[in-house]
Design an enzyme around this catalytic site. Structure first.
Site, PDB file in Angstrom:
ATOM      1  N   GLU A  12      -6.009  -4.632  10.537  1.00 47.29           N
ATOM      2  CA  GLU A  12      -4.716  -3.885  10.466  1.00 47.29           C
ATOM      3  C   GLU A  12      -4.780  -3.783  11.497  1.00 47.29           C
ATOM      4  O   GLU A  12      -6.016  -2.333  11.900  1.00 47.29           O
ATOM      5  CB  GLU A  12      -4.553  -2.419   9.508  1.00 47.29           C
ATOM      6  N   SER A  35       3.245  -2.400  10.432  1.00 46.59           N
ATOM      7  CA  SER A  35       4.710  -2.035  10.821  1.00 46.59           C
ATOM      8  C   SER A  35       5.275  -3.460  10.198  1.00 46.59           C
ATOM      9  O   SER A  35       6.127  -3.573  10.991  1.00 46.59           O
ATOM     10  CB  SER A  35       5.577  -1.966  11.999  1.00 46.59           C
ATOM     11  N   ASN A  64       0.811  -1.526  -0.057  1.00 48.07           N
ATOM     12  CA  ASN A  64      -0.389   0.447   0.392  1.00 48.07           C
ATOM     13  C   ASN A  64       0.696   1.037  -0.198  1.00 48.07           C
ATOM     14  O   ASN A  64       1.240   1.391   1.098  1.00 48.07           O
ATOM     15  CB  ASN A  64      -1.128  -0.282   1.628  1.00 48.07           C
ATOM     16  N   GLY A  72       2.102   2.224  10.553  1.00 46.60           N
ATOM     17  CA  GLY A  72       3.605   3.191  10.562  1.00 46.60           C
ATOM     18  C   GLY A  72       3.766   3.184  11.907  1.00 46.60           C
ATOM     19  O   GLY A  72       4.873   4.802  11.983  1.00 46.60           O
ATOM     20  N   GLU A 129      -7.322   4.615   7.559  1.00 50.07           N
ATOM     21  CA  GLU A 129      -6.374   6.374   7.287  1.00 50.07           C
ATOM     22  C   GLU A 129      -8.097   7.088   6.566  1.00 50.07           C
ATOM     23  O   GLU A 129      -8.447   7.467   7.595  1.00 50.07           O
ATOM     24  CB  GLU A 129      -5.584   6.525   6.618  1.00 50.07           C
ATOM     25  N   LYS A 142       0.442   4.182  -0.627  1.00 46.53           N
ATOM     26  CA  LYS A 142      -0.434   5.335   0.070  1.00 46.53           C
ATOM     27  C   LYS A 142       0.051   6.760  -0.791  1.00 46.53           C
ATOM     28  O   LYS A 142      -0.015   6.978  -1.942  1.00 46.53           O
ATOM     29  CB  LYS A 142       0.189   5.977   1.425  1.00 46.53           C
ATOM     30  N   HIS A 179      -9.588   1.521   4.247  1.00 41.59           N
ATOM     31  CA  HIS A 179      -8.423   1.953   5.290  1.00 41.59           C
ATOM     32  C   HIS A 179      -8.160   2.320   6.698  1.00 41.59           C
ATOM     33  O   HIS A 179      -8.783   3.617   6.184  1.00 41.59           O
ATOM     34  CB  HIS A 179      -7.288   2.235   4.736  1.00 41.59           C
TER      35      HIS A 179
HETATM   36  C1  PEP Z   1      -0.912   0.395   6.007  1.00 35.23           C
HETATM   37  O1  PEP Z   1      -0.573   1.464   5.862  1.00 35.23           O
HETATM   38  O2  PEP Z   1      -2.186  -0.673   4.969  1.00 35.23           O
HETATM   39  C2  PEP Z   1       0.256  -0.026   6.928  1.00 35.23           C
HETATM   40  C3  PEP Z   1      -0.098  -1.190   7.256  1.00 35.23           C
HETATM   41  O3  PEP Z   1       1.235   0.885   6.988  1.00 35.23           O
HETATM   42  P1  PEP Z   1       2.968   0.157   7.537  1.00 35.23           P
HETATM   43  O4  PEP Z   1       3.378  -1.581   7.063  1.00 35.23           O
HETATM   44  O5  PEP Z   1       3.459   1.033   7.343  1.00 35.23           O
HETATM   45  O6  PEP Z   1       2.765  -0.316   9.479  1.00 35.23           O
END
Ligand code: PEP
Length: 249
Positions: free
Chosen positions: A166, A213, A9, A172, A96, A11, A94
């Site tokens: 998630e 992460s 992803n 992040g 976000e 972003k 997501h």
């Molecule tokens: C995501 O935004 O879907 C995500 C898992 O980000 P990160 O791997 O940076 O935590």
């Protein structure tokens, strides 16, 4: 039985030039991957990415889709527009989008239906916030998000949908759920799918990724867990070598 799927992803990162550079590096690194590999890129990069990915094993994804077929929705992108560019997967819901753009369980469901109607494969994101986790609400939140996302979705579509668990506090932040915790929480989501559809469907046809992460250091431990069918990768998907190491866990 359930083929692992690793999706990046991106972003709001990478211009077209950056897209070309990253994918040119990535394509040879993952060409022998056993997992299904997807990159979900910003709208403006989809056409360029699609050209580069032709004939490779990397599938093209988008980061959102609108629920309406067309019309007065300034700034939005429809499923037809994505299909025309060769998009196969689309991230929906997501955290976000839920946090900053007013996404709700109902709009997630509407987007999932619109995507499926045009043959796109949704990657539906669910996950609890830190507050919800600390309040003992993990199961309640995940059952609600999952049940609402799949409202009026036919059993026949299960092979075309991926769920990404998630935990919001792990996205992040550098904090990862422990592999055991991620596994056990994904089991709650699979149990919900078993109740909504059937135990055999949930076991054989529902792929559930972990995201938060995930990186080259923790990917193999997470992927070794029986409930985890892949990863949705943010930060680590922006570097070809890192992403390829996750893909090959
Ligand atoms: C995501 O935004 O879907 C995500 C898992 O980000 P990160 O791997 O940076 O935590």
């Amino acid at each position: 039985m359930r083929q692992p799927i690793i999706a990046g992803n991106w972003k709001m990162n990478n211009t077209i030039a950056g897209t070309k550079a990253l994918l040119t590096d990535l394509i040879p690194l993952v060409k022998d991957a056993k997992a299904e590999v997807v990159v979900c890129v910003p709208y403006t990069n989809i056409a360029a990415a699609g050209e580069l990915l032709k004939g490779t094993n990397i599938k093209l994804g988008a980061e959102n889709v609108h629920w309406a077929e067309k019309g007065a929705f300034t700034g939005e992108i429809s499923a037809d527009m994505l299909v025309e560019l060769g998009v196969e997967y689309v991230i929906i819901g997501h955290s976000e989008r839920r946090q900053y753009f007013g996404e709700t369980d109902q709009t997630v469901n509407a987007r999932v239906k619109a995507a499926l109607a045009k043959g796109l494969k949704p990657i539906i994101c669910v996950g609890e916030t830190l507050e919800e986790r600390e309040g003992g609400l993990v199961e309640k939140v995940l059952v609600r998000q999952t049940t609402e996302a799949f409202k009026d979705i036919d059993k026949d579509q299960l092979d075309n949908i991926v769920i990404a668990y998630e935990p919001v506090w792990a996205i992040g932040t550098g904090k990862t759920a422990t592999a055991q915790d991620a596994n056990d929480t994904i089991a709650i989501i699979r149990g919900t799918m078993a109740k909504l559809y059937c135990p055999k469907c949930a076991e054989e046809r529902v792929r559930i990724q972990y995201g938060g992460s995930m990186n080259p250091k923790n990917a193999s431990e997470l992927m070794a867990m029986p409930q985890i069918d892949g990863g949705l990768i943010g930060g680590a998907s922006l570097k070809a070598v890192d992403f390829s190491q996750v893909v090959k866990y």
